[in-house]
Design a protein around this motif. Structure first.
Motif, PDB file in Angstrom:
ATOM      1  N   ASP A   1      38.839  38.037  51.187  1.00 30.07           N
ATOM      2  CA  ASP A   1      40.109  38.248  51.434  1.00 30.07           C
ATOM      3  C   ASP A   1      40.597  36.553  51.195  1.00 30.07           C
ATOM      4  N   HIS A   2      41.812  36.500  50.611  1.00 29.43           N
ATOM      5  CA  HIS A   2      42.553  35.080  50.656  1.00 29.43           C
ATOM      6  C   HIS A   2      41.414  34.253  49.869  1.00 29.43           C
ATOM      7  N   HIS A   3      40.789  34.357  49.324  1.00 27.36           N
ATOM      8  CA  HIS A   3      39.694  33.399  48.501  1.00 27.36           C
ATOM      9  C   HIS A   3      40.052  32.971  47.152  1.00 27.36           C
ATOM     10  N   ASN A   4      41.319  33.365  46.630  1.00 27.03           N
ATOM     11  CA  ASN A   4      41.689  32.852  45.414  1.00 27.03           C
ATOM     12  C   ASN A   4      41.863  31.373  45.756  1.00 27.03           C
ATOM     13  N   LYS A   5      41.389  30.637  44.670  1.00 26.69           N
ATOM     14  CA  LYS A   5      41.620  29.197  44.834  1.00 26.69           C
ATOM     15  C   LYS A   5      41.918  28.649  43.180  1.00 26.69           C
ATOM     16  N   THR A   6      43.077  28.370  42.887  1.00 24.79           N
ATOM     17  CA  THR A   6      43.253  27.888  41.406  1.00 24.79           C
ATOM     18  C   THR A   6      42.434  26.883  41.103  1.00 24.79           C
TER      19      THR A   6
ATOM     20  N   PRO B   1      54.070  41.558  51.070  1.00 27.48           N
ATOM     21  CA  PRO B   1      54.056  42.026  49.666  1.00 27.48           C
ATOM     22  C   PRO B   1      53.334  43.106  49.407  1.00 27.48           C
ATOM     23  N   THR B   2      53.579  43.973  48.474  1.00 32.82           N
ATOM     24  CA  THR B   2      53.018  45.300  48.279  1.00 32.82           C
ATOM     25  C   THR B   2      53.106  45.399  46.552  1.00 32.82           C
ATOM     26  N   VAL B   3      52.169  46.145  46.016  1.00 34.30           N
ATOM     27  CA  VAL B   3      52.280  46.839  44.692  1.00 34.30           C
ATOM     28  C   VAL B   3      52.248  48.247  44.686  1.00 34.30           C
ATOM     29  N   ARG B   4      53.513  48.717  44.027  1.00 33.25           N
ATOM     30  CA  ARG B   4      53.558  50.147  44.104  1.00 33.25           C
ATOM     31  C   ARG B   4      53.048  50.810  42.794  1.00 33.25           C
ATOM     32  N   TYR B   5      52.896  52.031  42.554  1.00 31.21           N
ATOM     33  CA  TYR B   5      52.360  52.571  41.192  1.00 31.21           C
ATOM     34  C   TYR B   5      52.450  54.152  41.554  1.00 31.21           C
TER      35      TYR B   5
ATOM     36  N   ALA C   1      52.420  38.409  36.618  1.00 29.35           N
ATOM     37  CA  ALA C   1      53.278  38.522  37.551  1.00 29.35           C
ATOM     38  C   ALA C   1      52.401  39.710  38.477  1.00 29.35           C
ATOM     39  N   VAL C   2      51.961  40.617  38.030  1.00 33.62           N
ATOM     40  CA  VAL C   2      51.333  41.683  38.784  1.00 33.62           C
ATOM     41  C   VAL C   2      50.296  41.010  39.330  1.00 33.62           C
ATOM     42  N   ALA C   3      49.225  40.402  38.767  1.00 31.10           N
ATOM     43  CA  ALA C   3      48.128  39.706  39.003  1.00 31.10           C
ATOM     44  C   ALA C   3      48.674  38.578  40.186  1.00 31.10           C
ATOM     45  N   ARG C   4      49.621  38.117  40.190  1.00 33.46           N
ATOM     46  CA  ARG C   4      50.133  37.295  41.070  1.00 33.46           C
ATOM     47  C   ARG C   4      50.397  37.746  42.424  1.00 33.46           C
ATOM     48  N   GLN C   5      51.047  38.963  42.303  1.00 35.12           N
ATOM     49  CA  GLN C   5      51.269  39.807  43.473  1.00 35.12           C
ATOM     50  C   GLN C   5      49.806  40.087  44.375  1.00 35.12           C
ATOM     51  N   PHE C   6      48.996  40.800  43.972  1.00 30.83           N
ATOM     52  CA  PHE C   6      48.101  41.048  44.328  1.00 30.83           C
ATOM     53  C   PHE C   6      47.303  39.887  45.125  1.00 30.83           C
ATOM     54  N   GLU C   7      47.304  38.565  44.396  1.00 40.09           N
ATOM     55  CA  GLU C   7      47.021  37.496  45.114  1.00 40.09           C
ATOM     56  C   GLU C   7      47.859  37.199  46.237  1.00 40.09           C
ATOM     57  N   MET C   8      49.343  37.269  46.302  1.00 36.84           N
ATOM     58  CA  MET C   8      49.881  37.218  47.433  1.00 36.84           C
ATOM     59  C   MET C   8      49.280  38.008  48.447  1.00 36.84           C
ATOM     60  N   MET C   9      48.784  39.287  48.267  1.00 33.81           N
ATOM     61  CA  MET C   9      48.460  40.242  49.258  1.00 33.81           C
ATOM     62  C   MET C   9      47.049  39.924  49.630  1.00 33.81           C
ATOM     63  N   GLY C  10      46.347  38.732  49.161  1.00 31.81           N
ATOM     64  CA  GLY C  10      44.910  38.397  49.660  1.00 31.81           C
ATOM     65  C   GLY C  10      44.029  38.972  48.768  1.00 31.81           C
TER      66      GLY C  10
END
Length: 301
Positions: free
Chosen positions: A292-297, A46-50, A75-84
Motif C-alpha cells: 500500500d502507498h508504495h508507488n514511487k515515481t 478517492p474511489t473508482v467506480r465501474y 487518469a484512471v491509473a493515477r486515481q488508483f495510485e491516489m487510493m494507495g
C-alpha cells in the motif's frame, strides 16, 4: 493478492495470459475495461467506480493501456495510485514513454545511444533538417504512430523533402531519423522487469520491409544479448521510470541504439520466441513489490 488488469479487451493474448498466470499462482485477478471506469476526484476518499458500483480495494494494478486511450487510461491509473494501490507502471512513467519526443530527449540527456534524430514544426530549411541527421536515406516518423504505422523510409533527399512537406501540410508532428542500414531490417525487443532483462528476441522484417514489427509480417527468434545491449535496455527502462517495459534496440556499428521504450509490451511474440513464461514473471515482481502507498515515481522529466 487481489490484482486488476486495466485492459480494453479481455480476449487479447497478453491480457488473457496475465490473468491465467496470476490465477495459477493463487491470486484473484479481475480484468477492467479502462474506459468504463469513472472517478470521484474531489472527495477526500478517492474511489473508482465501474458499471455503477465502487471497485474493491486492489493490492496492485497492471495497466495495459493502448496508445489511443493514453490520456484517460493514465487518469484512471493515477486515481488508483491516489487510493494507495500499487501500480506496476506508474501513470507519469507511461505518459513519459508514450511521448516519443519527450522520451528521446530524456534518453539523450542520460547519454543512452540513439539514432541521430531531428524534430521540427516549420523548418525554414528542410534540406538542412535532413542533412543534420546524416542525409538520405532517412526514416520519417509520425510522433503519434504505433505498430509501424506512420513510419516511412525515404531513400533520397528529394523523396524525404516531399514526404516531410506532405506531413507538414497535414499539420502532423514528425521525427526525422538517421537510417541504420547495418541493422538489416531487424531489431531486438528486450523485455525488462524490475531492472532486469528477463527475455529478448530478434525481430526481422519481412522481405523488402525495413520495419520489423510482427504486426507487419515480421518474424521473431530468440537472441543472445551482449553485456552492452543488456545494460542499455536496463538503463532506458530506468530513465523512463518503468518497472515493466519493452525496449527496442538496433545493432549499429556504434553500439546498441534505442528506438523506443514501450510501457505495454505485447507478450505473445516474446513468449513464443523464447519459451519463457513472462506473464508469471510479472506476478513474481508484484509479489515482491506490491505494498500500500508504495508507488514511487522514478525517472525525471
Amino acid at each position: 493478492m487481489k490484482v486488476a488488469i486495466l485492459s480494453r479487451n479481455k480476449n487479447l493474448y497478453s491480457t488473457r495470459r496475465l490473468k491465467e498466470a496470476g490465477e495459477a499462482m493463487g491470486h484473484e485477478v479481475d480484468i477492467i475495461d479502462t474506459l468504463h471506469c469513472y472517478m470521484d476526484i474531489t472527495s477526500s476518499r478517492p474511489t473508482v467506480r465501474y458499471h455503477g458500483e465502487e471497485l474493491p480495494k486492489y493490492d496492485a494494478i497492471i495497466p495495459r493501456i493502448g496508445a489511443s486511450v493514453t490520456f484517460y487510461g493514465t487518469a484512471v491509473a493515477r486515481q488508483f495510485e491516489m487510493m494507495g494501490t500499487f501500480n506496476v507502471n506508474e501513470s507519469v512513467a507511461i505518459s513519459r514513454s508514450r511521448d516519443k519526443l519527450r522520451s528521446m530527449q530524456l534518453l539523450s540527456r542520460k547519454g543512452i545511444g540513439m539514432p541521430r534524430t531531428g524534430f521540427a514544426c516549420k523548418p525554414d530549411n528542410i534540406k538542412d533538417l535532413i542533412k543534420n541527421v546524416g542525409g538520405a536515406p532517412v526514416v520519417i516518423k509520425l510522433l503519434e504512430g504505433t505498430q509501424g504505422i506512420g513510419v516511412v523510409l525515404a531513400d533520397t533527399a528529394k523523396a524525404a523533402e516531399s514526404i516531410i512537406e506532405a506531413f507538414m501540410g497535414l499539420k502532423a508532428n514528425i521525427l526525422v531519423q538517421e537510417f541504420i542500414k547495418e541493422a538489416g531490417g531487424a531489431d531486438i525487443r528486450c523485455l525488462v522487469i524490475g531492472g532486469k532483462v528477463v527475455a529478448a528476441m530478434k525481430r526481422q522484417g519481412a522481405e523488402g520491409e525495413f520495419r520489423s514489427n510482427l504486426h507487419r509480417g515480421g518474424s521473431a527468434e530468440v537472441v543472445k544479448l551482449s553485456k552492452e545491449e543488456r545494460q542499455t535496455a536496463v538503463n532506458a527502462a530506468k530513465v523512463m521510470g518503468l518497472n515493466i517495459c519493452g525496449v527496442d534496440l538496433l545493432r549499429s556499428q556504434n553500439g546498441p541504439m534505442v528506438m523506443e521504450v514501450n510501457s505495454s509490451p505485447g507478450l505473445e511474440g516474446i513468449e513464443k520466441a523464447t519459451g519463457k513464461d513472462v506473464a508469471a514473471l510479472v506476478f513474481d515482481f508484484i509479489e515482491k513489490n506490491a505494498k500500500d502507498h508504495h508507488n514511487k515515481t522514478r525517472g525525471k522529466g
